[in-house]
Enzyme design. Sequence first.
Site, short mmCIF file in Angstrom:
data_model
loop_
_atom_site.label_atom_id
_atom_site.label_comp_id
_atom_site.label_asym_id
_atom_site.label_seq_id
_atom_site.Cartn_x
_atom_site.Cartn_y
_atom_site.Cartn_z
N ASP A 33 0.83 -1.21 0.00
CA ASP A 33 0.00 0.00 0.00
C ASP A 33 0.86 1.27 0.00
OD1 ASP A 33 -2.43 1.35 -0.01
OD2 ASP A 33 -2.56 1.41 2.18
N HIS A 50 2.13 3.52 -9.02
CA HIS A 50 1.93 2.09 -9.27
C HIS A 50 3.09 1.51 -10.08
CE1 HIS A 50 -1.89 2.39 -7.42
NE2 HIS A 50 -2.46 3.08 -8.40
N LEU A 144 10.53 -20.32 -4.94
CA LEU A 144 9.50 -19.47 -4.33
C LEU A 144 8.18 -19.54 -5.09
CD1 LEU A 144 8.86 -16.94 -2.39
CD2 LEU A 144 9.46 -15.55 -4.36
C1 IPE Z 1 -5.39 -2.63 0.03
O1 IPE Z 1 -5.10 -1.29 -0.16
C2 IPE Z 1 -5.43 -3.33 -1.29
C3 IPE Z 1 -4.16 -3.49 -1.98
C4 IPE Z 1 -2.98 -3.14 -1.53
C5 IPE Z 1 -4.24 -4.12 -3.26
P1 IPE Z 1 -6.25 -0.20 -0.29
O2 IPE Z 1 -5.54 1.10 -0.50
O3 IPE Z 1 -7.22 -0.60 -1.33
O4 IPE Z 1 -6.94 -0.27 1.12
P2 IPE Z 1 -7.75 0.83 1.94
O5 IPE Z 1 -8.75 1.45 1.01
O6 IPE Z 1 -6.76 1.83 2.43
O7 IPE Z 1 -8.35 0.07 3.07
C1 IPE Z 2 -1.67 0.26 -3.33
O1 IPE Z 2 -1.46 1.61 -3.33
C2 IPE Z 2 -1.95 -0.30 -4.69
C3 IPE Z 2 -3.32 -0.75 -4.88
C4 IPE Z 2 -4.27 -0.71 -3.98
C5 IPE Z 2 -3.66 -1.28 -6.19
P1 IPE Z 2 -2.65 2.65 -3.30
O2 IPE Z 2 -3.05 2.96 -4.71
O3 IPE Z 2 -3.75 2.21 -2.44
O4 IPE Z 2 -1.94 3.92 -2.68
P2 IPE Z 2 -2.53 4.91 -1.60
O5 IPE Z 2 -2.96 4.10 -0.43
O6 IPE Z 2 -3.68 5.63 -2.25
O7 IPE Z 2 -1.39 5.81 -1.28
MG MG Z 3 -4.13 2.42 -0.45
#
Ligand code: IPE
Ligand code: IPE
Ligand code: MG
Length: 254
Positions: A33, A50, A144
């Site tokens: 995240d 990303h 892995l």
């Molecule tokens: C969790 O992150 C999902 C992934 C890392 C794929 P999110 O950014 O979607 O989660 P929330 O919205 O902060 O709970």
């Molecule tokens: C995690 O990073 C990737 C996915 C959930 C696909 P985020 O896109 O949720 O990044 P933040 O949390 O908004 O910074």
């Molecule tokens: Mg996120």
Amino acid sequence: MKNFFGFKDNKKNKIEINSDIKNIPQHIAIIMDGNGRWAKRKGLPRTLGHKSGVEALRGIVKECSKLKVKYLTVYAFSTENWKRPAQEVNVLMKLLVEYLKREIEELNSEGVVVKHIGDISKLPEICQQELIKAYEKTKPNKGLVLNLALNYGGRDEIIYALKKIGKEIQNGSLTCNSINEKLISDNLYTAKIPDPDIIIRTGGEQRLSNFLLWQCAYSEFWYTNVKWPDFKKEHLHQAIYSYQNRDRRYGGIK
Ligand code: IPE
Ligand code: IPE
Ligand code: MG
């Protein structure tokens, strides 16, 4: 930063790693995240966050392979992530295809098995094809197991398992009494994969966000404010070091 064993980095590091290799968690699961906030902080579009996240993943897969971690499950796209703007979702899907196409030869040569969990039937056709191709190519490998969680949700997975079990009860091959923990585990997307020993979440949030709800009953948690694109092998070592110093009691006493 302290290294794997809490010592300052020095020449002994390598020997120390070798000496505690038996304590490496068998299954590491990561909630990757913070990509969007990483990009925002740099004044970049979220999609570049990303893109950098994919690079971080490359490094961590390599390191897990080197450390002889058996399973690495990474949360790449949740059942809730469809709420995001279509443009962001499309970029994520495109990055997945690019990652698989670009990395598959190297992953294969390192003995990695590329699997997936989640309902991939909802992903674009090209993603499904590349995921199946990657698995078919790498399934004989012995290294892995890289488990990509895509359109994955813990609740969705439990519903999926219950429907399968329900059908078997309906057709008479199972009875209600045969329902136990093992039966449920065996019907999840993660069937045959041991529960994660440690769940790592980057980006600072302290929640599961619907990740591996059943499987993480006794997993150790490790959070960091480091955003996923900045997550390096040294951070992974910190998490493993922390894990190695936990007392896993499973409800018992010592
Ligand atoms: C969790 O992150 C999902 C992934 C890392 C794929 P999110 O950014 O979607 O989660 P929330 O919205 O902060 O709970
Ligand atoms: C995690 O990073 C990737 C996915 C959930 C696909 P985020 O896109 O949720 O990044 P933040 O949390 O908004 O910074
Ligand atoms: Mg996120």
